[in-house]
Design an enzyme around this catalytic site. Sequence first.
Site, PDB file in Angstrom:
ATOM      1  N   LYS A 141       6.059   4.711  -0.773  1.00  0.00           N
ATOM      2  CA  LYS A 141       4.639   5.076  -0.674  1.00  0.00           C
ATOM      3  C   LYS A 141       3.775   3.806  -0.584  1.00  0.00           C
ATOM      4  O   LYS A 141       4.163   2.751  -1.097  1.00  0.00           O
ATOM      5  CB  LYS A 141       4.207   5.933  -1.865  1.00  0.00           C
ATOM      6  CG  LYS A 141       4.095   5.192  -3.181  1.00  0.00           C
ATOM      7  CD  LYS A 141       3.207   5.950  -4.185  1.00  0.00           C
ATOM      8  CE  LYS A 141       2.831   5.032  -5.336  1.00  0.00           C
ATOM      9  NZ  LYS A 141       1.656   5.369  -6.064  1.00  0.00           N
ATOM     10  N   LYS A 193      -0.815   0.116  -4.431  1.00  0.00           N
ATOM     11  CA  LYS A 193      -1.710  -0.984  -4.810  1.00  0.00           C
ATOM     12  C   LYS A 193      -0.935  -2.173  -5.331  1.00  0.00           C
ATOM     13  O   LYS A 193      -1.360  -3.300  -5.228  1.00  0.00           O
ATOM     14  CB  LYS A 193      -2.565  -0.543  -5.995  1.00  0.00           C
ATOM     15  CG  LYS A 193      -3.652   0.391  -5.722  1.00  0.00           C
ATOM     16  CD  LYS A 193      -4.311   0.631  -7.079  1.00  0.00           C
ATOM     17  CE  LYS A 193      -5.205   1.822  -7.073  1.00  0.00           C
ATOM     18  NZ  LYS A 193      -5.548   2.246  -8.419  1.00  0.00           N
ATOM     19  N   LYS A 218       7.994   1.517 -12.752  1.00  0.00           N
ATOM     20  CA  LYS A 218       7.131   0.457 -13.296  1.00  0.00           C
ATOM     21  C   LYS A 218       7.927  -0.450 -14.232  1.00  0.00           C
ATOM     22  O   LYS A 218       7.662  -1.651 -14.317  1.00  0.00           O
ATOM     23  CB  LYS A 218       5.937   1.054 -14.043  1.00  0.00           C
ATOM     24  CG  LYS A 218       5.005   1.826 -13.150  1.00  0.00           C
ATOM     25  CD  LYS A 218       3.697   1.119 -12.892  1.00  0.00           C
ATOM     26  CE  LYS A 218       3.115   1.641 -11.612  1.00  0.00           C
ATOM     27  NZ  LYS A 218       1.752   1.500 -11.354  1.00  0.00           N
TER      28      LYS A 218
HETATM   29  P1  ATP Z   1       0.320   1.935  -7.968  1.00  0.00           P
HETATM   30  O1  ATP Z   1       1.011   2.247  -6.687  1.00  0.00           O
HETATM   31  O2  ATP Z   1       0.026   0.524  -8.177  1.00  0.00           O
HETATM   32  O3  ATP Z   1       0.946   2.620  -9.132  1.00  0.00           O
HETATM   33  P2  ATP Z   1      -1.500   3.785  -7.014  1.00  0.00           P
HETATM   34  O4  ATP Z   1      -1.794   3.310  -5.646  1.00  0.00           O
HETATM   35  O5  ATP Z   1      -0.549   4.906  -7.203  1.00  0.00           O
HETATM   36  O6  ATP Z   1      -1.108   2.580  -7.876  1.00  0.00           O
HETATM   37  P3  ATP Z   1      -3.305   5.192  -8.793  1.00  0.00           P
HETATM   38  O7  ATP Z   1      -4.589   4.795  -9.401  1.00  0.00           O
HETATM   39  O8  ATP Z   1      -2.148   5.265  -9.701  1.00  0.00           O
HETATM   40  O9  ATP Z   1      -2.933   4.198  -7.639  1.00  0.00           O
HETATM   41  O10 ATP Z   1      -3.475   6.565  -7.996  1.00  0.00           O
HETATM   42  C1  ATP Z   1      -4.693   7.171  -7.681  1.00  0.00           C
HETATM   43  C2  ATP Z   1      -4.490   8.444  -6.870  1.00  0.00           C
HETATM   44  O11 ATP Z   1      -4.008   8.109  -5.573  1.00  0.00           O
HETATM   45  C3  ATP Z   1      -3.470   9.417  -7.458  1.00  0.00           C
HETATM   46  O12 ATP Z   1      -3.929  10.753  -7.273  1.00  0.00           O
HETATM   47  C4  ATP Z   1      -2.243   9.183  -6.637  1.00  0.00           C
HETATM   48  O13 ATP Z   1      -1.399  10.320  -6.587  1.00  0.00           O
HETATM   49  C5  ATP Z   1      -2.842   8.878  -5.277  1.00  0.00           C
HETATM   50  N1  ATP Z   1      -1.965   8.037  -4.464  1.00  0.00           N
HETATM   51  C6  ATP Z   1      -1.466   6.837  -4.805  1.00  0.00           C
HETATM   52  N2  ATP Z   1      -0.712   6.327  -3.824  1.00  0.00           N
HETATM   53  C7  ATP Z   1      -0.743   7.248  -2.815  1.00  0.00           C
HETATM   54  C8  ATP Z   1      -0.156   7.303  -1.521  1.00  0.00           C
HETATM   55  N3  ATP Z   1       0.596   6.316  -1.067  1.00  0.00           N
HETATM   56  N4  ATP Z   1      -0.388   8.391  -0.750  1.00  0.00           N
HETATM   57  C9  ATP Z   1      -1.165   9.389  -1.208  1.00  0.00           C
HETATM   58  N5  ATP Z   1      -1.749   9.415  -2.422  1.00  0.00           N
HETATM   59  C10 ATP Z   1      -1.550   8.350  -3.223  1.00  0.00           C
END
Ligand code: ATP
Length: 324
Positions: free
Chosen positions: A193, A196, A111
Amino acid sequence: MKRIFSGVQPTNNIHIGNYLGAIKNWVELQKDYECIFCVVDLHAITVYQKPETLRQNILDIAKTYIALGVDPRHTIIFVQSDVKEHAELAWILNSIAKIGEMERMTQFKDKAKQHKENINMGLFDYPVLMASDILLYDTEAVPVGEDQKQHLELTRDLAMRFNKLYGDTFTVPKPIIKKEGARILGLDDPDKKMSKSSPSAMNYVSLLDAPEIAAKKIMKAVTDSGSEVKSGKDKPALTNLLTIYSLMTGRSVKEIEIEYAGKGYGDFKKGLAEIVSDFLADFQRKFNATNDNEIRELLSVNANKARVLAEKKMDQVKRKIGLK
Ligand code: ATP
Ligand code: LTN
């Protein structure tokens, strides 16, 4: 009954990776655990959020939990900033968290690279706030995606360190990270991965994407060389799409490979696009049927329930360390 706690940040668009990696498991775990699911808005502001958008995103995440199957009659769904003990415990845990261990957090490093103009203390301290969320509620287990494993390890270390210094206070939580779906990859870049905060909307399928747009994103997803619909180490893109297909339908990857044997990537993607767009249409129907005011009311009642638990734990913590 054992307790689980988890949360999602109200930032940007929640995507199918968040669903398949985290929330889908929450829904399944509701049968066997007492559940608390939080909208972690204090985490969200570590990256600048427009106030009006944040306000709506907080409501939308709560609506999303419910539309995906979290049952508000049995589960506490609440907003983190409504229970001030989260921030209070974070301050206390800051005094036992070491700068060195915080500097090793890979999410912080990522980040910090993404937001060079705003590498703030909140971003650095994010994992301590997450530990507070979890430890306030005597949480036994935390269902999350793979990317949160390191934060869970830190949470365990902080709980054990505190217990050693001040006597038994916190339950040491375990992560629940499913083998399948714990790391859904970006559709446009299967090296990383699905995220968002990806700069390209082609990276993810948002739960609020119009079904036709989602179908287009699937059709345009990067694939591997070759033409056979098969999973494997040498086929990260196909393995990712097969995992999504499998989790969305409850069918095994093997079965799906057999169904598409002899057919090409195009047929397979068409099949997957249909499954994903049907899923989204159904989700969006439920999402749009929930009323904002009813959700506000529910969040307020639930914050009261969470606060009772959090206040009790904070009282215990303050006594242990000599603040009371
Ligand atoms: P960013 O990627 O912008 O940091 P994020 O997509 O990780 O955001 P969060 O709110 O931080 O979103 O995560 C919410 C949940 O989704 C957490 O349990 C995280 O581990 C899971 N998660 C996030 N991205 C993935 C992914 N690509 N595959 C599986 N689980 C995910
Ligand atoms: N950091 C998590 C969100 C989060 C969380 C939590 C998850 C904040 N507090 C407590 C589980 C338990 C993320 O997904 N990025």
